[in-house]
Design a protein around this motif. Structure first.
Motif, PDB file in Angstrom:
ATOM      1  N   ILE A 160       0.854  -1.184   0.000  1.00 37.81           N
ATOM      2  CA  ILE A 160       0.000   0.000   0.000  1.00 37.81           C
ATOM      3  C   ILE A 160       0.892   1.237   0.000  1.00 37.81           C
ATOM      4  O   ILE A 160       1.828   1.327   0.796  1.00 37.81           O
ATOM      5  CB  ILE A 160      -0.908   0.027   1.246  1.00 37.81           C
ATOM      6  N   PHE A 161       0.606   2.177  -0.897  1.00 40.66           N
ATOM      7  CA  PHE A 161       1.283   3.466  -0.892  1.00 40.66           C
ATOM      8  C   PHE A 161       0.295   4.504  -0.364  1.00 40.66           C
ATOM      9  O   PHE A 161      -0.871   4.512  -0.775  1.00 40.66           O
ATOM     10  CB  PHE A 161       1.734   3.875  -2.293  1.00 40.66           C
ATOM     11  N   VAL A 162       0.743   5.400   0.506  1.00 45.97           N
ATOM     12  CA  VAL A 162      -0.180   6.402   1.033  1.00 45.97           C
ATOM     13  C   VAL A 162      -0.411   7.534   0.045  1.00 45.97           C
ATOM     14  O   VAL A 162      -1.333   8.336   0.230  1.00 45.97           O
ATOM     15  CB  VAL A 162       0.308   6.969   2.389  1.00 45.97           C
ATOM     16  N   SER A 163       0.410   7.589  -1.009  1.00 50.41           N
ATOM     17  CA  SER A 163       0.256   8.630  -2.026  1.00 50.41           C
ATOM     18  C   SER A 163       1.087   8.268  -3.240  1.00 50.41           C
ATOM     19  O   SER A 163       1.916   7.345  -3.204  1.00 50.41           O
ATOM     20  CB  SER A 163       0.724   9.990  -1.479  1.00 50.41           C
ATOM     21  N   GLU A 164       0.880   9.009  -4.334  1.00 54.88           N
ATOM     22  CA  GLU A 164       1.702   8.813  -5.521  1.00 54.88           C
ATOM     23  C   GLU A 164       3.155   9.163  -5.231  1.00 54.88           C
ATOM     24  O   GLU A 164       4.071   8.556  -5.792  1.00 54.88           O
ATOM     25  CB  GLU A 164       1.162   9.652  -6.678  1.00 54.88           C
ATOM     26  N   SER A 165       3.372  10.145  -4.357  1.00 58.52           N
ATOM     27  CA  SER A 165       4.740  10.522  -3.994  1.00 58.52           C
ATOM     28  C   SER A 165       5.450   9.369  -3.291  1.00 58.52           C
ATOM     29  O   SER A 165       6.628   9.092  -3.559  1.00 58.52           O
ATOM     30  CB  SER A 165       4.723  11.755  -3.086  1.00 58.52           C
ATOM     31  N   ALA A 166       4.743   8.697  -2.392  1.00 52.92           N
ATOM     32  CA  ALA A 166       5.321   7.543  -1.703  1.00 52.92           C
ATOM     33  C   ALA A 166       5.573   6.403  -2.688  1.00 52.92           C
ATOM     34  O   ALA A 166       6.562   5.669  -2.574  1.00 52.92           O
ATOM     35  CB  ALA A 166       4.397   7.083  -0.587  1.00 52.92           C
ATOM     36  N   GLN A 167       4.694   6.257  -3.668  1.00 55.74           N
ATOM     37  CA  GLN A 167       4.870   5.210  -4.666  1.00 55.74           C
ATOM     38  C   GLN A 167       6.133   5.443  -5.493  1.00 55.74           C
ATOM     39  O   GLN A 167       6.883   4.493  -5.782  1.00 55.74           O
ATOM     40  CB  GLN A 167       3.655   5.161  -5.595  1.00 55.74           C
ATOM     41  N   LYS A 168       6.402   6.693  -5.855  1.00 51.32           N
ATOM     42  CA  LYS A 168       7.597   6.997  -6.641  1.00 51.32           C
ATOM     43  C   LYS A 168       8.859   6.569  -5.909  1.00 51.32           C
ATOM     44  O   LYS A 168       9.826   6.108  -6.528  1.00 51.32           O
ATOM     45  CB  LYS A 168       7.644   8.497  -6.941  1.00 51.32           C
ATOM     46  N   THR A 169       8.870   6.737  -4.591  1.00 48.59           N
ATOM     47  CA  THR A 169      10.030   6.337  -3.797  1.00 48.59           C
ATOM     48  C   THR A 169      10.109   4.820  -3.682  1.00 48.59           C
ATOM     49  O   THR A 169      11.161   4.216  -3.927  1.00 48.59           O
ATOM     50  CB  THR A 169       9.973   6.967  -2.396  1.00 48.59           C
ATOM     51  N   ALA A 170       9.008   4.179  -3.326  1.00 46.60           N
ATOM     52  CA  ALA A 170       9.019   2.736  -3.060  1.00 46.60           C
ATOM     53  C   ALA A 170       9.253   1.913  -4.318  1.00 46.60           C
ATOM     54  O   ALA A 170       9.807   0.804  -4.247  1.00 46.60           O
ATOM     55  CB  ALA A 170       7.713   2.314  -2.398  1.00 46.60           C
ATOM     56  N   GLU A 171       8.844   2.415  -5.471  1.00 51.69           N
ATOM     57  CA  GLU A 171       9.015   1.644  -6.705  1.00 51.69           C
ATOM     58  C   GLU A 171      10.480   1.390  -7.038  1.00 51.69           C
ATOM     59  O   GLU A 171      10.790   0.496  -7.829  1.00 51.69           O
ATOM     60  CB  GLU A 171       8.326   2.350  -7.866  1.00 51.69           C
TER      61      GLU A 171
END
Length: 389
Positions: A160-171
């Protein structure tokens, strides 16, 4: 799966273990999210236990367990209180085994702390993870561990990503086979909407109250930008009051020294210190406007959602995370990040335009419903169902 019929409408109650990487001794967004999410699950009849670094404090919920050990390191513009060495792994894995959980929910498992430890278990329940951090630009230190993290995080079933910004980092380091979904942080909209304003904090057309909430000693929270903008606004509106909630009054005073604040401006600043959740809701409800001048390191923007739920007009820096929360500024007045002059312009516009304040109040209130816990918990439970299937 543990069965409990007739509890909060749930036919099948889950036993959920949640591991937090950060100590609850120090307030933080991840800790608050976990605490409130656990509370929501328990209201629905699920059994929830939380494990975290550090020591117990008197205000911790009984379902939060600690390992009595933590250390502090600088992380993403703040200080993180983690636990990783000595028997941290053994203690965490024993807690998981003894818990008999149906599902294990890890928060920020890429962090060198307790939520990292269960990933080596062969007898762990299905694991899901929430990724909160937004770090731009992506740090070189994490690049060195990308291959390691990709392999280490492979036991995860869902992310689960809390936001698109968090997704950019986790990817950068999340294995491709892991299922993903973006689910925002949650708030209890009614709690903020129903809060009673504090008459001492309420503004008037002649003396509006402009609020800031955050740790003044952390540069990324943007208090310097807020203070510089306040100095400009004070020249045009000397009766405006600037209410500041959060830790670091001494740091705040030093900032006022650094910007050359005169006696008149200082008298218009009121430092409230750390406030309770109830007083935080009253704070938002009392203000003429709330300013979120954070300069970076924000993956979501929970303070914006809270203020909007309270019906408070919001002014915010144009970080990617804040643009997303406010739908590109349709429910808040955005200003150029780190630009105190632009921030002051937005404050001035709202002081001079009551209709605009009312419009932002209404738009923010509607937008905040997207982050209500009822919706967020439903979405997380769907992720749990995928992981268990």
């Amino acid at each position: 799966m543990h069965t409990k019929s007739g509890t909060a409408g749930q036919q099948n109650a889950l036993r959920v273990g949640i591991i937090c990487p950060y100590s609850f001794e120090t307030p933080g967004g991840v800790q608050n999210h976990i605490r409130d999410f656990a509370r929501q699950l328990r209201r629905r009849g699920h059994e929830v236990q939380v494990f975290a670094p550090g020591r117990r404090t008197a205000d911790m919920p009984q379902y939060v367990h600690t390992n009595n050990s933590s250390f502090a390191i600088p992380y993403n513009g703040s200080w993180a209180h983690l636990s990783y060495f000595l028997n941290a792994g053994h203690t965490t894995r024993k807690w998981v085994r003894d818990g008999g959980f149906d599902i294990l929910h890890l928060h920020e498992p890429e962090t060198p702390s307790l939520s990292h430890k269960p990933l080596v278990m062969h007898d762990a329940p299905p694991m899901v993870a929430t990724f909160h951090a937004s770090i731009e630009p992506y740090p070189r230190a994490l690049r060195l561990f990308t291959r390691y993290l990709r392999k280490y995080l492979s036991p995860l079933r869902e992310a689960i990503f809390v936001s698109e910004s968090a997704q950019k980092t986790a990817e950068h380091y999340l294995p491709q086979q892991v299922g993903v979904q973006t689910i925002p942080n949650g708030i209890e909209c009614d709690f903020y909407r129903r809060a009673e304003p504090n008459p001492q904090w309420q503004g008037s057309p002649e003396a509006p109250t402009i609020g800031f909430l955050g740790r003044m000693g952390e540069e990324r929270k943007g208090f310097t930008v807020f203070a510089q903008a306040a100095k400009i606004v004070h020249e045009a509106f000397p009766s405006a009051r600037f209410l500041v909630a959060g830790d670091g009054q001494e740091d705040g005073g030093k900032t006022l020294d650094a910007i050359g604040a005169d006696k008149g401006l200082r008298e218009r600043f009121e430092f409230l210190g750390r406030v309770s959740d109830a007083d935080k809701a009253r704070f938002y409800r009392s203000l003429s406007m709330y300013v979120a001048p954070q300069t970076g390191g924000e993956s979501f923007g929970i303070v914006l959602a809270e203020a909007m739920a309270a019906g408070c007009p919001v002014i915010a820096s144009d970080l990617d995370a804040f643009r997303a929360v406010t739908e590109e500024g349709s429910s808040a007045a955005l200003f150029v990040n780190r630009d105190a002059n632009d921030c002051a312009r937005r404050m001035t516009e709202l002081i001079e335009d009551p209709a605009r304040r009312q419009s932002l109040s209404q738009a923010g209130s509607i937008r905040s419903r997207s982050f209500d816990w009822n919706t967020v918990v439903d979405e997380v439970l769907e992720v749990y169902a995928k992981a268990l299937s």
